[in-house]
Motif scaffolding. Structure first.
Motif, PDB file in Angstrom:
ATOM      1  N   MET A   1       0.930  -1.319   0.248  1.00  0.00           N
ATOM      2  CA  MET A   1       0.104   0.285   0.226  1.00  0.00           C
ATOM      3  C   MET A   1       0.612   1.359  -0.142  1.00  0.00           C
ATOM      4  O   MET A   1       1.850   1.529   1.005  1.00  0.00           O
ATOM      5  N   MET A   2       0.873   2.066  -1.199  1.00  0.00           N
ATOM      6  CA  MET A   2       1.530   3.461  -1.045  1.00  0.00           C
ATOM      7  C   MET A   2       1.415   4.395   0.132  1.00  0.00           C
ATOM      8  O   MET A   2       0.500   4.602   0.487  1.00  0.00           O
ATOM      9  N   HIS A   3       2.000   5.111   0.857  1.00  0.00           N
ATOM     10  CA  HIS A   3       1.892   5.815   1.853  1.00  0.00           C
ATOM     11  C   HIS A   3       1.525   7.105   1.236  1.00  0.00           C
ATOM     12  O   HIS A   3       1.360   7.797  -0.500  1.00  0.00           O
TER      13      HIS A   3
ATOM     14  N   SER B   1     -16.177  -7.081  -2.047  1.00  0.00           N
ATOM     15  CA  SER B   1     -16.189  -6.562  -3.571  1.00  0.00           C
ATOM     16  C   SER B   1     -14.803  -6.916  -4.086  1.00  0.00           C
ATOM     17  O   SER B   1     -14.849  -7.378  -5.405  1.00  0.00           O
ATOM     18  N   TYR B   2     -13.394  -6.563  -4.016  1.00  0.00           N
ATOM     19  CA  TYR B   2     -12.251  -6.936  -4.038  1.00  0.00           C
ATOM     20  C   TYR B   2     -11.845  -8.573  -4.425  1.00  0.00           C
ATOM     21  O   TYR B   2     -11.508  -9.038  -5.628  1.00  0.00           O
TER      22      TYR B   2
ATOM     23  N   CYS C   1      -3.755  -4.177  -7.167  1.00  0.00           N
ATOM     24  CA  CYS C   1      -3.925  -5.965  -7.599  1.00  0.00           C
ATOM     25  C   CYS C   1      -5.002  -6.538  -8.506  1.00  0.00           C
ATOM     26  O   CYS C   1      -5.302  -7.652  -7.834  1.00  0.00           O
ATOM     27  N   ALA C   2      -5.504  -5.844  -9.637  1.00  0.00           N
ATOM     28  CA  ALA C   2      -6.566  -6.191 -10.104  1.00  0.00           C
ATOM     29  C   ALA C   2      -6.332  -7.445 -11.157  1.00  0.00           C
ATOM     30  O   ALA C   2      -7.551  -8.012 -10.978  1.00  0.00           O
ATOM     31  N   ASP C   3      -5.525  -8.002 -11.346  1.00  0.00           N
ATOM     32  CA  ASP C   3      -4.919  -9.440 -11.722  1.00  0.00           C
ATOM     33  C   ASP C   3      -4.732 -10.334 -11.393  1.00  0.00           C
ATOM     34  O   ASP C   3      -4.557 -11.255 -12.142  1.00  0.00           O
TER      35      ASP C   3
END
Length: 562
Positions: free
Chosen positions: A366-368, A440-441, A379-381
């Motif tokens: 997770m980006m700051h 949902s993810y 990380c959709a794929d």
């Protein structure tokens, strides 16, 4: 009942389990706060820790723990610990003749243990131990210990004090050397009798009887050596004596063993097979945990994580990764308003399928300054987690039960802050609750599978001597940075982690491979000494048949017999 503390007793059986357990307890201790001004935590520490008092009147918090290991495995750690040291008792000395004393030099302590001793002696009056000694000072000490070359046993990096009843040494077998090694399932099964059984029962009664609302036991057990047999008997005893409580068993295996041989590798396969089927039968659920590419004799490469630089061959490293994952995997039944063990087991062990597989994103990428929809959309794929049970996900979306835990997003946003009229970048950015975003993810990969979620903002707290295995792209709070941090930057002190526990067809394939690996061996010819101390050949064949049937019920959807 939301404020009731549902206590847990932990058992650690075997040297690698104690490696993982030591890191895990260090993580728990690092998250404790003794400052009354600190806001209450979501995590209820009394689930794991018991409060006591030293003879000097100082309050102590020690793990509700029973740790079993072999002779020679403690090095500098005293079996009875240092909390209640009453000094040397000379009342029984009646010999008045001459004495000759042979003094053996104690093992040398590493730099971390030496610093711990200095902190204790500088802070405490004689004979007393303060609960905040380690936390209050180590949290301020930004010292990067490099213990990779000095850690020989798990007590070399243990940062907490244990209760005198916690450690149990099995003197029949040696930790080191060639002779008297605990290598086979039958050897371990035969241990739980006589003095060792009485000792274990005494320790269990001590910890259990002081609990008001015991929810159950978590068992960390070595899976590849003789402790698999001991763990099978211990879980059977727990089931017989405390059948109404949860028994969550984690079977642990390192990536590699020192001084291994082809025969020992064969033993490892057989121990894993017998340990899995027996401990699963005696537990609420059983989850193997390893960073090996498989539990057979020819595993694929160890698990690699995008933002970790760990050495799989070092137990000190691999056990730290598993402990960090366990800190999230065990979180649901340690929360103040969390689900108890039995409910967690019911979610996963559907229709008697009591073997589950673990997966983890360690750390969660997770980006700051980003929001959760941003992190998950990246990380959709592919799901961000990696196998922690040598059980790859099939990718077909089939699962009988799943529990996903995300912890450590403190300071980050769970939803997008879209200005009115702004088109959301993805459907995730259009949701208004963190739980909905995560659900949902996950459902985009498992659309029809039962799913339970747990979101906890508190991250895992990393303080010395947790190894420095993190990417230079991670900041102190464990979030990704756009540029690598320069050398000498502050070490990662917090870690966000996402884990998944699953029961599905992939577990069936894993069990079938385990059965095939053991069943393909002509044990009388290939390993005639394996059954020399049990089990009987008929019992061995029955166990393999149970393993085969267990694997089949994951594939065809039939109910497993309990």
């Amino acid at each position: 009942m939301s404020n009731v503390c549902r206590e847990v007793v932990t058992l650690q059986l075997g040297h690698y389990s104690n490696f993982v357990g030591t890191h895990w307890w260090n993580l728990q201790d690092a998250s404790l706060s003794y400052d009354p001004e600190t806001p209450p935590s979501e995590i209820q520490s009394d689930v794991l820790f018991r409060e006591g008092q030293t003879p000097g009147g100082h309050v102590t918090h020690t793990p509700r723990l029973i740790a079993m290991d072999l002779k020679g495995s403690l090095r500098t750690l005293r079996q009875e610990g240092n909390l209640y040291d009453a000094g040397t008792d000379t009342s029984a000395a009646t010999w008045e003749g001459s004495l000759m004393m042979h003094k053996e030099s104690p093992p040398q302590k590493n730099s971390f243990l030496e610093d711990l001793d200095r902190m204790d002696s500088a802070t405490l009056p004689a004979g007393a131990v303060s609960v905040d000694t380690v936390n209050s000072q180590l949290a301020r000490v930004q010292k990067g210990y490099r213990l990779e070359g000095s850690v020989k046993v798990w007590s070399d990096f243990l940062r907490i004090h244990l209760h005198p009843r916690s450690v149990s040494v099995i003197h029949q077998y040696n930790h080191d050397g060639e002779a008297h090694r605990l290598e086979t399932f039958g050897q371990g099964e035969g241990l739980l009798q006589g003095p060792l059984l009485e000792q274990l029962e005494d320790k269990l009664h001590f910890f259990v009887e002081e609990c008001d609302y015991l929810q159950g036991f978590q068992v960390f057990c070595d899976l590849a050596d003789g402790f698999a047999g001991l763990g099978s008997k211990v879980t059977e005893m727990l089931q017989d004596s405390y059948g109404g409580r949860g028994i969550l068993t984690w079977g642990l295996a390192p990536v590699s063993h020192p001084d291994t041989t082809p025969m020992k590798e064969l033993y490892h396969v057989l121990n894993c097979a017998l340990g899995t089927v027996n401990m699963a039968a005696n537990s609420s659920f059983f989850c193997p945990l390893t960073l090996r590419g498989g539990l057979g004799r020819r595993p694929s490469s160890p698990v690699a994580f995008p933002h970790l630089n760990y050495d799989p061959s070092l137990w000190y490293h691999s056990s730290s990764v598993l402990a960090l994952a366990l800190d999230a995997l065990t979180l649901p039944y340690r929360l103040k308003d969390g689900a108890p063990m039995w409910q967690m087991a019911d979610t996963l062990a559907v229709s008697g399928r009591k073997v589950v597989a673990a997966y983890g994103a360690v750390p969660f990428p997770m980006m700051h300054g980003a929001a959760l929809p941003d992190a998950l959309s990246a990380c959709a794929d592919a799901l961000p987690w990696k196998p922690l049970s040598a059980c790859p996900e099939p990718g077909d979306g089939r699962c009988y039960g799943q529990l996903v835990t995300l912890r450590g997003f403190e300071g980050q946003r769970l939803t997008s802050s879209l200005a009115p009229g702004t088109q959301p970048a993805t459907p995730l950015h259009d949701l208004h609750r963190g739980e909905d975003v995560l659900e949902s993810y996950v459902r985009s990969f498992y659309p029809r599978s039962p799913l339970a979620l747990q979101l906890v903002s508190t991250p895992s707290a990393l303080t010395p001597p947790f190894p420095q295995i993190f990417s230079h792209f991670l900041g102190p709070r464990g979030f990704l940075q756009s540029q690598p941090l320069p050398p000498g930057s502050r070490a990662v002190s917090l870690a966000p982690v996402m884990t998944s526990l699953q029961s599905g067809p992939a577990v069936g394939s894993w069990l079938s491979q385990l059965h095939s690996g053991a069943g393909a061996l002509d044990i009388r010819r290939s390993a005639p000494s394996f059954l020399s101390q049990g089990p009987e050949m008929s019992d061995y064949k029955d166990a393999l048949e149970e393993l085969r049937l267990l694997g089949r019920c994951y594939r065809d959807g039939t109910m497993c017999s309990s």
